[in-house]
Structure formats: C-alpha cells, structure tokens
Design an enzyme around this catalytic site. Structure first.
Site: not given
Ligand SMILES: CCCCCCCCCC(=O)SCCNC(=O)CCNC(=O)[C@H](O)C(C)(C)COP(=O)(O)OP(=O)(O)OC[C@H]1O[C@@H](n2cnc3c(N)ncnc32)[C@H](O)[C@@H]1OP(=O)(O)O
Length: 193
Positions: A127, A173
């Site tokens: 991740d 994305k």
């Molecule tokens: C400097 C060093 C730092 C290192 C940090 C390492 C950390 C690594 C990164 C992480 O672990 S982050 C923590 C775990 N992830 C989260 O907590 C994210 C939680 N989910 C969210 O906040 C939202 O679901 C997300 C921001 C991912 C998307 O929500 P949005 O409201 O911004 O957008 P939306 O739901 O409309 O989806 C945007 C696009 O993404 C697509 N999408 C969303 N979730 C998806 C999914 N699960 N799989 C595939 N596509 C997905 C969705 O279909 C859509 O595509 P289209 O515009 O083409 O229709």
C-alpha cells in the site's frame, strides 16, 4: 528511545542503520549508484510527514479541532517500530518510468504464521509503495482498492524488493501494479494492483 523528540520526528529513516543485513546494504548501494545519473532518486522517510498539500483533504475528513492534538502524537505506521523490529525500508523513484522501488527487510515484530511475514504487513508495504507511486503524480492520493495475490510466503526477517509501476491514469484515478520479489529476484512472493 522516545519517539516524540523533535530530532526523532524530523530524522530521515531511509538510510542504513546497524540492524540492516548485508543483503539490504548491498541493495541500498546498488540503488544509490542508480541515483548518480539522476534517473533514480532516494525518497527520504520520516516518522511524521509534513501535512503539506493535505489540508483540503483533512478539512473534508477530519475535525480540525482534534487534528492538532491527534497529529502531534501520530507516527507513520511503517516508521513506528524500534530500529530493526518492523519495517526497515528505503523507497527509490524513477519519475520518467513512473516507477517506485522499495527495498525492505522485515523485522521480527512483523510475524504472522511462525517464521513468516504477516499478510497484513505485506499489504501495508505494498500500500505504501504503490501509494507513493501514485502520489508522485497525484500529490494527494488515497487507496480506493487494493487486490493482492499471495503466491509464496515471505520468510520473516528476509529482504525483499517491491516494484510499483503506474499502469494507467484516468483523471484523478491512478492504476498501479506492484510485485514483491525475493532480494535475489528469483522468487515472486506477491503481486498486487
Ligand atoms: C508521504 C508518505 C505517506 C505514505 C502514506 C501511505 C498510505 C497509503 C495510502 C492509504 O492507505 S490511504 C488509506 C486507505 N484508503 C482510504 O481510507 C480511502 C477511503 N475511500 C475514500 O475516501 C473514497 O472512497 C475515495 C476518495 C477513494 C473515492 O471517493 P470520492 O468521493 O472522492 O470519489 P468517487 O466515490 O466518486 O469515486 C471516484 C472515482 O473512483 C472510482 N472508485 C471509487 N472507489 C473505487 C474502488 N474501490 N475501486 C475502483 N474504483 C473506485 C469511482 O468509480 C469513480 O470513478 P469514475 O469517476 O470513473 O466513476
């Protein structure tokens, strides 16, 4: 050692320390050589990363009043272990090729099944590495979806190399693939998108 001294928080942990094995040191030297012509860059890594650029994201997801107290105690998960016990790693990026490589020695506190790396620990470093690959382009990114196939178990305390590659970008994305190989490159342990 206290984790909260100013010095400790701003210390770059992506450098050799006495707990590193010879294998990890050799890989580090190999990649530092690749950095000499500027094609690769070593990424510094701290216990607390500056919040830079995340303010709108934080405003959307977090209560600002709680933020200050929370983040003062917060540590990057992968940098919250004593030296040698958790994730000993360095990431290198090649922005022209949209790649991030992470060399990793997993410590004894990452055990899952006896003698093996915990699957959650493998997920974590995938991740972080794939996330960093997307972050190089997207600046502020969150992992929406992570699919992993565990092909071969990873012996605890062994050295592995992660290769993350940006496959495609569609607006905001980013699609990244990531593999985990043994330090000698002969064994494919894990593959993820
Ligand atoms: C400097 C060093 C730092 C290192 C940090 C390492 C950390 C690594 C990164 C992480 O672990 S982050 C923590 C775990 N992830 C989260 O907590 C994210 C939680 N989910 C969210 O906040 C939202 O679901 C997300 C921001 C991912 C998307 O929500 P949005 O409201 O911004 O957008 P939306 O739901 O409309 O989806 C945007 C696009 O993404 C697509 N999408 C969303 N979730 C998806 C999914 N699960 N799989 C595939 N596509 C997905 C969705 O279909 C859509 O595509 P289209 O515009 O083409 O229709």
């Amino acid at each position: 050692r206290s984790f909260s001294s100013e010095k400790d928080i701003h210390k770059d942990y992506a450098v050799p320390n006495p707990t590193w094995s010879e294998d990890l040191r050799l890989l580090y030297e190999q990649f530092m050589k690749k950095c000499e012509d500027g094609s690769w860059e070593r990424l510094p890594s701290y216990r607390q990363h500056p919040a830079g650029g995340c303010s709108d994201f934080q405003a959307r997801h977090l209560d600002p009043s709680a933020m200050k107290e929370l983040t003062s105690r917060a540590r990057l998960f992968t940098r919250s272990f004593e030296d040698g016990l958790g994730f000993e790693y360095v990431m290198f990026c090649n922005d022209a090729e949209k790649r991030v490589v992470c060399i990793l020695q997993g410590g004894p506190h990452l055990q899952g099944m006896p003698g093996l790396f915990h699957g959650g620990a493998i997920l974590t470093i995938i991740d972080a590495t794939a996330g960093m690959c997307a972050k190089r382009i997207g600046k502020v990114v969150l992992t929406a979806n992570l699919n992993v196939n565990f092909k071969r178990p990873i012996p605890l305390c062994s050295v592995v190399v992660l290769n993350a590659q940006l496959e495609k970008a569609e607006g905001r994305k980013f699609f990244v693939s990531c593999t985990v190989h043994s330090g000698d490159g002969r064994t494919l342990h894990t593959e993820a998108t």
